[in-house]
Write a protein that holds these residues in place. Sequence first.
Motif, PDB file in Angstrom:
ATOM      1  N   THR A 183     -13.509  17.705   4.687  1.00  0.00           N
ATOM      2  CA  THR A 183     -14.910  17.438   4.725  1.00  0.00           C
ATOM      3  C   THR A 183     -15.446  17.230   3.445  1.00  0.00           C
ATOM      4  N   THR A 184     -14.608  17.274   2.421  1.00  0.00           N
ATOM      5  CA  THR A 184     -15.362  17.131   1.245  1.00  0.00           C
ATOM      6  C   THR A 184     -14.164  16.436   0.118  1.00  0.00           C
ATOM      7  N   VAL A 185     -14.849  15.686  -0.825  1.00  0.00           N
ATOM      8  CA  VAL A 185     -13.940  15.046  -1.765  1.00  0.00           C
ATOM      9  C   VAL A 185     -13.197  15.999  -2.393  1.00  0.00           C
ATOM     10  N   ASP A 186     -13.755  17.172  -2.802  1.00  0.00           N
ATOM     11  CA  ASP A 186     -12.817  18.269  -3.550  1.00  0.00           C
ATOM     12  C   ASP A 186     -11.617  18.606  -2.521  1.00  0.00           C
ATOM     13  N   ASP A 187     -11.796  18.921  -1.415  1.00  0.00           N
ATOM     14  CA  ASP A 187     -10.777  19.388  -0.638  1.00  0.00           C
ATOM     15  C   ASP A 187      -9.867  18.153  -0.197  1.00  0.00           C
ATOM     16  N   ALA A 188     -10.180  16.964  -0.250  1.00  0.00           N
ATOM     17  CA  ALA A 188      -9.468  15.876   0.124  1.00  0.00           C
ATOM     18  C   ALA A 188      -8.506  15.854  -1.403  1.00  0.00           C
ATOM     19  N   LEU A 189      -9.111  15.811  -2.284  1.00  0.00           N
ATOM     20  CA  LEU A 189      -8.161  15.569  -3.738  1.00  0.00           C
ATOM     21  C   LEU A 189      -7.280  16.826  -3.741  1.00  0.00           C
ATOM     22  N   LYS A 190      -7.754  18.089  -3.475  1.00  0.00           N
ATOM     23  CA  LYS A 190      -6.677  19.103  -3.591  1.00  0.00           C
ATOM     24  C   LYS A 190      -5.544  18.882  -2.623  1.00  0.00           C
ATOM     25  N   ALA A 191      -5.766  18.426  -1.198  1.00  0.00           N
ATOM     26  CA  ALA A 191      -4.888  18.182  -0.244  1.00  0.00           C
ATOM     27  C   ALA A 191      -3.819  17.190  -0.711  1.00  0.00           C
ATOM     28  N   CYS A 192      -4.393  16.501  -1.617  1.00  0.00           N
ATOM     29  CA  CYS A 192      -3.657  15.279  -2.310  1.00  0.00           C
ATOM     30  C   CYS A 192      -2.689  15.666  -3.240  1.00  0.00           C
ATOM     31  N   GLY A 193      -2.999  17.019  -3.953  1.00  0.00           N
ATOM     32  CA  GLY A 193      -2.247  17.781  -4.982  1.00  0.00           C
ATOM     33  C   GLY A 193      -2.933  17.422  -6.220  1.00  0.00           C
ATOM     34  N   ALA A 194      -4.136  16.711  -6.265  1.00  0.00           N
ATOM     35  CA  ALA A 194      -4.896  16.426  -7.476  1.00  0.00           C
ATOM     36  C   ALA A 194      -5.442  17.816  -8.187  1.00  0.00           C
ATOM     37  N   ILE A 222       0.824  -1.126  -0.071  1.00  0.00           N
ATOM     38  CA  ILE A 222       0.009  -0.144  -0.037  1.00  0.00           C
ATOM     39  C   ILE A 222       0.866   1.203   0.033  1.00  0.00           C
ATOM     40  N   THR A 223       1.999   1.125   0.730  1.00  0.00           N
ATOM     41  CA  THR A 223       2.702   2.431   0.905  1.00  0.00           C
ATOM     42  C   THR A 223       3.521   2.677  -0.187  1.00  0.00           C
ATOM     43  N   ASP A 224       4.043   1.587  -0.859  1.00  0.00           N
ATOM     44  CA  ASP A 224       4.686   1.636  -2.191  1.00  0.00           C
ATOM     45  C   ASP A 224       3.925   2.071  -3.260  1.00  0.00           C
ATOM     46  N   ILE A 225       2.609   1.708  -3.654  1.00  0.00           N
ATOM     47  CA  ILE A 225       1.952   1.824  -4.730  1.00  0.00           C
ATOM     48  C   ILE A 225       1.061   2.979  -4.870  1.00  0.00           C
ATOM     49  N   SER A 226       0.682   3.646  -3.494  1.00  0.00           N
ATOM     50  CA  SER A 226      -0.004   4.854  -3.457  1.00  0.00           C
ATOM     51  C   SER A 226       0.853   6.099  -3.691  1.00  0.00           C
ATOM     52  N   ASP A 227       0.037   7.196  -4.087  1.00  0.00           N
ATOM     53  CA  ASP A 227       0.363   8.476  -4.197  1.00  0.00           C
ATOM     54  C   ASP A 227       0.170   9.378  -3.204  1.00  0.00           C
ATOM     55  N   ALA A 228      -0.733   9.280  -2.346  1.00  0.00           N
ATOM     56  CA  ALA A 228      -1.290   9.787  -1.359  1.00  0.00           C
ATOM     57  C   ALA A 228      -2.281   8.819  -0.506  1.00  0.00           C
ATOM     58  N   PHE A 229      -2.357   9.195   0.716  1.00  0.00           N
ATOM     59  CA  PHE A 229      -3.365   8.309   1.328  1.00  0.00           C
ATOM     60  C   PHE A 229      -4.635   9.350   1.895  1.00  0.00           C
ATOM     61  N   ILE A 230      -5.742   8.727   1.745  1.00  0.00           N
ATOM     62  CA  ILE A 230      -7.034   9.287   2.193  1.00  0.00           C
ATOM     63  C   ILE A 230      -7.780   8.623   3.253  1.00  0.00           C
ATOM     64  N   THR A 231      -7.983   8.831   4.221  1.00  0.00           N
ATOM     65  CA  THR A 231      -8.532   7.863   5.239  1.00  0.00           C
ATOM     66  C   THR A 231     -10.078   8.332   5.642  1.00  0.00           C
TER      67      THR A 231
END
Length: 124
Positions: free
Chosen positions: A113-124, A40-49
């Motif tokens: 609290t939103t998918v958009d914010d989570a993706l932004k936090a991941c750099g997407a 999981i650590t190797d293949i992931s670009d980011a981690f959203i819990t």
Amino acid sequence: HYPLRRQRQMCIRDSDIEFADHDNDELHVVETMGQRKHMITDISDAFITLPGGAGTLEEFFEIWVGHYLKFHTKPVVILDPFEIYAPLHQLIVHLEEEKFIKPGMREIVQWTTTVDDALKACGA
């Protein structure tokens, strides 16, 4: 709209608890939980819990501490639209105030609290 990503799943061979979803683009079957976490650590670009139980929390803490120890530098995000983890967030702040969490550790986790914010936090 969100970019379509490959759907990946990891499961442990011969587990009575996990199941293999063969509709995923990728299915990785491993022998142990340790192998699963490493992959999981190797293949992931980011981690959203997302809100979950003990297993989800255990993986979140391992990823968070792994980032702090510089085992990886990938974004660590909690997506909590219904404030299920609000007490966890308060506990982490409290632990920092009581000096049980080292300076800079709390800031690794980005609470959203939103998918958009989570993706932004991941750099997407």
